[in-house]
Design an enzyme around this catalytic site. Sequence first.
Site, PDB file in Angstrom:
ATOM      1  N   LYS A 116       1.116  -0.982   0.121  1.00 18.02           N
ATOM      2  CA  LYS A 116      -0.004   0.194   0.029  1.00 18.02           C
ATOM      3  C   LYS A 116       0.373   0.845   0.030  1.00 18.02           C
ATOM      4  O   LYS A 116       0.359   2.372  -0.798  1.00 18.02           O
ATOM      5  CB  LYS A 116      -1.080   0.504   0.994  1.00 18.02           C
ATOM      6  CG  LYS A 116      -2.178  -0.565   1.181  1.00 18.02           C
ATOM      7  CD  LYS A 116      -2.669  -0.621   2.114  1.00 18.02           C
ATOM      8  CE  LYS A 116      -4.578  -1.999   2.649  1.00 18.02           C
ATOM      9  NZ  LYS A 116      -4.844  -2.192   1.325  1.00 18.02           N
ATOM     10  N   HIS A 234     -15.532  -4.786   6.058  1.00 23.82           N
ATOM     11  CA  HIS A 234     -14.632  -4.794   5.202  1.00 23.82           C
ATOM     12  C   HIS A 234     -15.122  -5.827   4.154  1.00 23.82           C
ATOM     13  O   HIS A 234     -14.226  -5.813   2.701  1.00 23.82           O
ATOM     14  CB  HIS A 234     -13.095  -4.772   5.828  1.00 23.82           C
ATOM     15  CG  HIS A 234     -13.251  -3.572   6.681  1.00 23.82           C
ATOM     16  ND1 HIS A 234     -13.323  -2.142   6.323  1.00 23.82           N
ATOM     17  CD2 HIS A 234     -11.982  -3.718   8.375  1.00 23.82           C
ATOM     18  CE1 HIS A 234     -13.528  -1.288   7.968  1.00 23.82           C
ATOM     19  NE2 HIS A 234     -12.399  -1.857   8.504  1.00 23.82           N
ATOM     20  N   GLU A 274      -9.906   1.517  -6.556  1.00 29.22           N
ATOM     21  CA  GLU A 274     -10.663   1.541  -5.265  1.00 29.22           C
ATOM     22  C   GLU A 274     -10.194   2.673  -5.188  1.00 29.22           C
ATOM     23  O   GLU A 274      -8.726   3.107  -4.282  1.00 29.22           O
ATOM     24  CB  GLU A 274     -10.001   0.909  -4.291  1.00 29.22           C
ATOM     25  CG  GLU A 274     -10.617  -0.892  -4.959  1.00 29.22           C
ATOM     26  CD  GLU A 274     -10.852  -1.693  -3.696  1.00 29.22           C
ATOM     27  OE1 GLU A 274     -11.910  -2.917  -4.088  1.00 29.22           O
ATOM     28  OE2 GLU A 274     -10.449  -1.840  -2.488  1.00 29.22           O
ATOM     29  N   GLU A 292      -6.714   1.356  -3.267  1.00 29.22           N
ATOM     30  CA  GLU A 292      -5.438   0.295  -3.487  1.00 29.22           C
ATOM     31  C   GLU A 292      -6.066   0.124  -4.958  1.00 29.22           C
ATOM     32  O   GLU A 292      -7.178   0.327  -5.921  1.00 29.22           O
ATOM     33  CB  GLU A 292      -5.637  -0.327  -3.206  1.00 29.22           C
ATOM     34  CG  GLU A 292      -6.908  -1.463  -2.477  1.00 29.22           C
ATOM     35  CD  GLU A 292      -6.369  -2.647  -1.573  1.00 29.22           C
ATOM     36  OE1 GLU A 292      -5.374  -3.139  -1.630  1.00 29.22           O
ATOM     37  OE2 GLU A 292      -7.488  -3.044  -1.161  1.00 29.22           O
ATOM     38  N   ARG A 296      -6.331  -7.577 -10.911  1.00 27.07           N
ATOM     39  CA  ARG A 296      -7.057  -8.659 -11.832  1.00 27.07           C
ATOM     40  C   ARG A 296      -9.007  -8.515 -11.455  1.00 27.07           C
ATOM     41  O   ARG A 296      -9.334  -7.264 -11.414  1.00 27.07           O
ATOM     42  CB  ARG A 296      -6.995 -10.059 -10.513  1.00 27.07           C
ATOM     43  CG  ARG A 296      -7.716  -9.592  -9.068  1.00 27.07           C
ATOM     44  CD  ARG A 296      -7.908 -10.028  -7.563  1.00 27.07           C
ATOM     45  NE  ARG A 296      -8.243  -9.726  -6.681  1.00 27.07           N
ATOM     46  CZ  ARG A 296      -8.685  -9.009  -6.170  1.00 27.07           C
ATOM     47  NH1 ARG A 296      -9.826  -9.258  -7.012  1.00 27.07           N
ATOM     48  NH2 ARG A 296      -9.253  -8.747  -5.110  1.00 27.07           N
TER      49      ARG A 296
HETATM   50  P1  ADP Z   1      -7.865  -4.302   2.661  1.00 19.89           P
HETATM   51  O1  ADP Z   1      -7.135  -4.133   1.868  1.00 19.89           O
HETATM   52  O2  ADP Z   1      -7.326  -4.807   4.507  1.00 19.89           O
HETATM   53  O3  ADP Z   1      -9.142  -4.328   2.352  1.00 19.89           O
HETATM   54  P2  ADP Z   1      -8.651  -1.583   2.634  1.00 19.89           P
HETATM   55  O4  ADP Z   1      -7.209  -0.146   2.474  1.00 19.89           O
HETATM   56  O5  ADP Z   1      -8.762  -1.447   0.565  1.00 19.89           O
HETATM   57  O6  ADP Z   1      -7.845  -2.140   2.928  1.00 19.89           O
HETATM   58  O7  ADP Z   1      -9.950  -0.721   2.790  1.00 19.89           O
HETATM   59  C1  ADP Z   1     -10.705  -1.673   3.172  1.00 19.89           C
HETATM   60  C2  ADP Z   1     -12.380  -0.729   3.545  1.00 19.89           C
HETATM   61  O8  ADP Z   1     -11.637   0.300   4.927  1.00 19.89           O
HETATM   62  C3  ADP Z   1     -12.436   0.074   3.232  1.00 19.89           C
HETATM   63  O9  ADP Z   1     -13.466  -0.213   1.978  1.00 19.89           O
HETATM   64  C4  ADP Z   1     -12.845   1.200   3.713  1.00 19.89           C
HETATM   65  O10 ADP Z   1     -14.652   1.097   3.350  1.00 19.89           O
HETATM   66  C5  ADP Z   1     -12.204   1.410   4.893  1.00 19.89           C
HETATM   67  N1  ADP Z   1     -11.460   1.953   5.066  1.00 19.89           N
HETATM   68  C6  ADP Z   1     -10.194   2.098   3.950  1.00 19.89           C
HETATM   69  N2  ADP Z   1      -9.354   3.111   4.089  1.00 19.89           N
HETATM   70  C7  ADP Z   1     -10.149   4.773   5.220  1.00 19.89           C
HETATM   71  C8  ADP Z   1      -9.841   5.704   5.467  1.00 19.89           C
HETATM   72  N3  ADP Z   1      -8.625   6.171   5.197  1.00 19.89           N
HETATM   73  N4  ADP Z   1     -11.091   5.655   5.929  1.00 19.89           N
HETATM   74  C9  ADP Z   1     -12.444   5.612   6.660  1.00 19.89           C
HETATM   75  N5  ADP Z   1     -12.682   4.024   5.795  1.00 19.89           N
HETATM   76  C10 ADP Z   1     -11.380   3.461   5.699  1.00 19.89           C
END
Ligand code: ADP
Length: 649
Positions: A116, A234, A274, A292, A296
């Site tokens: 990330k 999530h 995303e 991110e 895929r």
């Molecule tokens: P992972 O790779 O562990 O799934 P992500 O970065 O894709 O983590 O984030 C997963 C979820 O967490 C997102 O879909 C969102 O709901 C929440 N999230 C991520 N970043 C933030 C942020 N900066 N503020 C609030 N919620 C967040």
Amino acid sequence: MFRKILVANRGEIACRVIETAHRMGVATVAVYSEADEQARHVALADQAVPIGAAPPAESYLKGDLIIRAALDTGAEAIHPGYGFLSENPDFVQAVEEAGLTFIGPSAAAIRAMGLKDAAKALMEQAGVPVVPGYHGDNQADDHLAGAAEAIGYPVLIKAVAGGGGKGMRRVDHADDFAAALASARSEAKGAFGNADVLIEKYIEQPRHIEVQVFGDGTDAVHLYERDCSLQRRHQKVIEEAPAPGMTPQMRAAMGEAAVRAATAIGYSGAGTVEFIVDGSEGLHPDRFWFMEMNTRLQVEHPVTEAVTGLDLVEWQLRVASGEGLPLRQDQIPLTGHAFEARLYAEDVPAGFLPATGRLAHLAFPPGIRADTGVRTDDTISPFYDPMIAKIIVHGATRAVALSRLNRALEDTKVAGSVTNLAFLMSLARHPGFRVGEVDTGLIGRDLAQLTVEPPATLPMQAAALLAAAAPPEGPLAGFTLWAALRRTLVLRHKGEEIAGVVLFEGPGRATVEIGDATLEAHRDGQGWRIAGTAPGRVLREGATIHVFGGAQGTFSFDVVDPLDRAAGAGAHSDVVEAPMPGLVKAVLASAGQAVTAGQPLAILEAMKMEHTLTAPRDGQVAELLAQPGTQVEAGAALIRLEETEEELA
Ligand code: ADP
């Protein structure tokens, strides 16, 4: 175009890829584990190769065996699906070194998006908005605390190697930062072998909106957005396209940013960028940030297919075989609205506990798309994701698509395993969701209300009693037996016993007594009408009766054999059993300890999740029957409680 491809996956995604390949005249090779010998994806493929035992590490993650299978069967390319090896750059390299084509991006593109922090730095350089925060090398505690202070609370600590929400902590106050940092690091270290974190501004009322991109290695286009804000811990539950409230300006800004992200890494194939969006005051082109990129095909890609009329797997095969992008940006259509709901084998009231079981019945209504890897009689095994199907609907407007979704869920018939169908139905009727007011906190806020399972009504109970009492079908039925047959029966439903008396008064006429209630029943062309209502279709499977109550839900009843009941009274209430096969992670009680009903006694790791097993009643622990670290079968006794005096008496 390829003549033959190997699909390195299982379940619905393998089936979905195989179907498009066949439509394009491309032959397919499936691979399968010992648990999947009879699986639907194996039946669909032209050829199938066994690759090992049921646990993924011994089969679907064995890149070398999969490449060997492709070479042995003359496949020219490998489609990875999602999960398993799909985002493993070493696998991509090995595929290419074997002289095969990987249907997906290059190893370098996957690596660029793998961590990330590096991905955020790269995106920042490419001019893609990223969430304000710190994603540098300095991992000293006080430096990170200072960064959090500078960003301003609340902040989110994220593992740089994270995924699935692991290693992520929200921190609201400076005082809590040190503890949250330590726990995020230890979780990240355990899950990913990498304790590094980044700090981000925590976005209030966030929405998850992602953009589907497609590249050919040089150029890229986007296929609009998907809103995946309906999440539980999530995990996405219902996805839709377009995003509610999307404006042309916002779509253009997000689409351009996503295309910049893809071209910055020379992306080839299907990918998803995303974004997290601040939805507190509607959608604004300056309030979305890169989170991110998934390199895929996504689980939720069918909603994009529904609104564009395109087949993304066809695009994947065409681009991987060397064609350019099939359409220019201005040629990509966007029509109507689509939803996808993920149907899982899981016990929602028990805290979304993944479930297993043989599907006694599985049927979807006509006119919708249902992507599934299982059929009636197939088993949801404990080794893989317990998703049963994705239900996808499309309509001219969001309101039409949503009413189709409601109808499709009501008409989906699934029995044999507990499922989240009732939860999906509640969600699809949620007033906020109905008007498009979605954010990632919606499910969590209204969880109690969304997970209430409606009770089985008296007519449903009566329908089950009628099925349990029904005279045998056949030429003699209704001939000898219609002399006012009277039967007394007991059913068990969600731990409660329902006693009833069924009186068959003549062909197609009966009375059912349950407690003080007397219900009149008449049979017509559609089944029994009971007390003037149609309780739903009834399916009998051995000693279990399923009533498919449409909008009211599906209910299962077990016919209680009076003899079993006498013999089994009280048995097992003193034994804590493993509800599914798994690994005993911890035993939280010791022999001789007094425990109270509901107290956690052991933790079982199964289906990638931890499950807490609790005391069935107050009592004293008599014996520990399993040690931490042991693998146990479903039904294995783990802890025995002392017999109570009542039972001894
Ligand atoms: P992972 O790779 O562990 O799934 P992500 O970065 O894709 O983590 O984030 C997963 C979820 O967490 C997102 O879909 C969102 O709901 C929440 N999230 C991520 N970043 C933030 C942020 N900066 N503020 C609030 N919620 C967040």
